[in-house]
Design an enzyme around this catalytic site. Sequence first.
Site, PDB file in Angstrom:
ATOM      1  N   LYS A  12       0.609   1.719   2.944  1.00 36.25           N
ATOM      2  CA  LYS A  12       1.494   2.266   1.912  1.00 36.25           C
ATOM      3  C   LYS A  12       0.882   1.991   0.538  1.00 36.25           C
ATOM      4  O   LYS A  12       0.571   0.841   0.203  1.00 36.25           O
ATOM      5  CB  LYS A  12       2.880   1.634   2.008  1.00 36.25           C
TER       6      LYS A  12
HETATM    7  C1  E4P Z   1      10.315   2.200   2.300  1.00 41.99           C
HETATM    8  O1  E4P Z   1       9.273   2.715   2.578  1.00 41.99           O
HETATM    9  C2  E4P Z   1      10.673   1.816   0.917  1.00 41.99           C
HETATM   10  O2  E4P Z   1       9.811   0.815   0.501  1.00 41.99           O
HETATM   11  C3  E4P Z   1      12.092   1.356   0.892  1.00 41.99           C
HETATM   12  O3  E4P Z   1      12.888   2.248   1.658  1.00 41.99           O
HETATM   13  C4  E4P Z   1      12.656   1.205  -0.498  1.00 41.99           C
HETATM   14  O4  E4P Z   1      14.024   0.985  -0.365  1.00 41.99           O
HETATM   15  P1  E4P Z   1      14.937   0.308  -1.499  1.00 41.99           P
HETATM   16  O5  E4P Z   1      15.119   1.338  -2.573  1.00 41.99           O
HETATM   17  O6  E4P Z   1      16.206   0.002  -0.786  1.00 41.99           O
HETATM   18  O7  E4P Z   1      14.229  -0.919  -1.950  1.00 41.99           O
END
Ligand code: E4P
Length: 227
Positions: free
Chosen positions: A86
């Site tokens: 990521k």
């Molecule tokens: C997933 O890939 C993201 O990092 C995550 O869903 C972010 O979520 P949040 O906005 O609840 O931190």
Amino acid sequence: MKIYVDSANIESIKRVMDLCPVAGVTTNPTILSREKRNPWESLYNIRRLIGDAIELHTQVVSQKTEDMVEEAQFIVKRLGKNTFIKVPVSFEGFKAIRKMKSLGLNVTATAVFTPMQALVASLCGATYLAPYVNRVDMISGDGVSLVQNIQSLLEKQGSKAEVLAASFKSVEQILRVALTGAKCITASPSLWLEVLRHPLTDHAIQGFTTDFEKLTAPGKTLATTVK
Ligand code: E4P
């Protein structure tokens, strides 16, 4: 649609995997921090639990392109080929995605907030694009429209990258994003359980059981009711 679990908590991931088919587990530094242990311990445990056939999405923490690429190679060496790196779509991130793609690494572009960021990340070589639905809703935006616009832009541009919609806080958001035709959704284990649960289902089951027991005896099923 493919279901992803946004968590580093082994018990919670397992709970969802027992209930429905899971295509992958997604983590980020914040999710890892919630486990209050060495992040590698969490990541190794997840890989051990899900095996090599299920995707594991792991985010780089470095912010400079070269460091991101080095960190990505380190991650894949330890977590295996079916690991998606990521990369947040900063300027350094876009450069890192291109480099990672050229090295044959799988990339998920993350922290995506506009359709154009998504399109360019796909041109750079990202396989998945992760728009943050709830974070957009939280600033009076429209997270569902963001997903819809990204999808239609990718389609019109003939991109093969997939939207991996992320950042959900309600079942309603998940439903509305699924209705746009989004093929991948990642949400917390507790939210997936909420998706599956309904009080009227529990109430209906209770009624069926009571009626059957009235007909037969407490604890009886068709398998234990001899004719
Ligand atoms: C997933 O890939 C993201 O990092 C995550 O869903 C972010 O979520 P949040 O906005 O609840 O931190």
